[in-house]
Design an enzyme around this catalytic site. Sequence first.
Site, PDB file in Angstrom:
ATOM      1  N   SER A 180       0.784  -1.227   0.000  1.00  0.00           N
ATOM      2  CA  SER A 180       0.000   0.000   0.000  1.00  0.00           C
ATOM      3  C   SER A 180       0.819   1.282   0.000  1.00  0.00           C
ATOM      4  CB  SER A 180      -0.943   0.008   1.207  1.00  0.00           C
ATOM      5  OG  SER A 180      -0.217  -0.034   2.422  1.00  0.00           O
ATOM      6  N   HIS A 208      -5.467  -3.658  -2.054  1.00  0.00           N
ATOM      7  CA  HIS A 208      -5.231  -2.668  -3.104  1.00  0.00           C
ATOM      8  C   HIS A 208      -5.167  -3.283  -4.496  1.00  0.00           C
ATOM      9  CE1 HIS A 208      -4.618   1.043  -0.789  1.00  0.00           C
ATOM     10  NE2 HIS A 208      -4.165   0.245   0.175  1.00  0.00           N
ATOM     11  N   LYS A 239     -12.208   0.016  -0.803  1.00  0.00           N
ATOM     12  CA  LYS A 239     -11.282   0.768  -1.666  1.00  0.00           C
ATOM     13  C   LYS A 239     -11.868   0.822  -3.078  1.00  0.00           C
ATOM     14  CE  LYS A 239      -7.198   0.094   1.195  1.00  0.00           C
ATOM     15  NZ  LYS A 239      -7.867  -0.452   2.395  1.00  0.00           N
TER      16      LYS A 239
END
Length: 391
Positions: A180, A208, A239
């Site tokens: 990340s 991610h 996300k």
Amino acid sequence: MKGFEYLQDELKSMKDEGVFRSLVPLESDQGAKVVINGKELIQLSSNNYLGLTAHPKMKKAAIDAVEQYGAGTGSVRTIAGTFSMHNDFEEKLAEFKHTEATLVLQSGFTANQAILSSILTKDDVVISDELNHASIIDGIRLTKAARKIYKHVDLDSLEEALKESGEYRKRLVVTDGVFSMDGNIAPLKEIVELCEKYDALIMVDDAHASGVLGRNGRGTVDHFDLNGRVHIQVGTLSKAIGVLGGYVASTQAVRDYLIHKGRPFLFSTSHPPAVTAACSAAVDVLLEEPELIDRLWKNTEFFKKGLEKLGFDTGKSDTPITPVIVGGETKAHQLSDKLRDYGVFAQSIAFPTVAKGQARVRTIVTAQHSEELLQEALDAFAKAGKELDII
């Protein structure tokens, strides 16, 4: 109230050192531009990779769910808080991830805590990349298993740790799919091959990578054509998916075990109907609108090349996460502040989130950005970088 003077002293030291940061309230939705203190700024700090936080299909799904099921569920999943929509979504997510089953938890953080704290015992060992996410680290702290750390994405170091741990009942190797802070992708194919060689389990945190890598955003496992060879996949729904929550994608046995032994699952109220319905709609969007991912990667290439051409140190990123590494904590905060003056919201990241001397402004482009907006942002970086003698 007396008693917290020691905290006040530490906070004062942080302020004196220029590393204290306040929360920044947004006054708009999470778009390519956001409003802060009445000023419109280009947003480069959000994890909203595909712009799904305000997608009309997801908003409608959330509103319809509230009208039908209410604002909340009123219970934990194991007592009275499992609605039919929870099970339906988990079945849809498992099909999407090409796994036997999934279980949704309150966040990606609690998903890592649940799986790591429950499936390992003192007879096992967990082997973790040294730059894994904090939620993995905290999950490992909750287990009674032995721990080994291997050097970041270093396959020789990983193999050495595997060789040294043959006496344990189970060996579990854990890695982020995309890291990340640096934006680099784990060499997952080689890691899986090592795990197969040494009969170890493999767990990948795709926080991610979900919605970003792989076919229709299925993640790093799909990106490397490793479906069926990774024992546990963890991801977020907060996300690229644009809502809230985390999930564990694995076998039916793992799902059933977590329902009985995963403490974050057992002792947290289930997701409200709006969240579950919006997450379910997000999977439909990923399947029906792959052009969003194409646009994300086109924008990533444009912006990354622009920063590198200006002379910024962007590290080893090969994803939409592009750090602008400046070194000192104060300098990173100064760059972030200058950028805000010039119309760009890009937050600085410093110790302990990253190592000392590796402070940075972390940028994330999204599918919502236009090339014109990204060029505006690059111009602001150029101006701020020169004024601060970074470039």
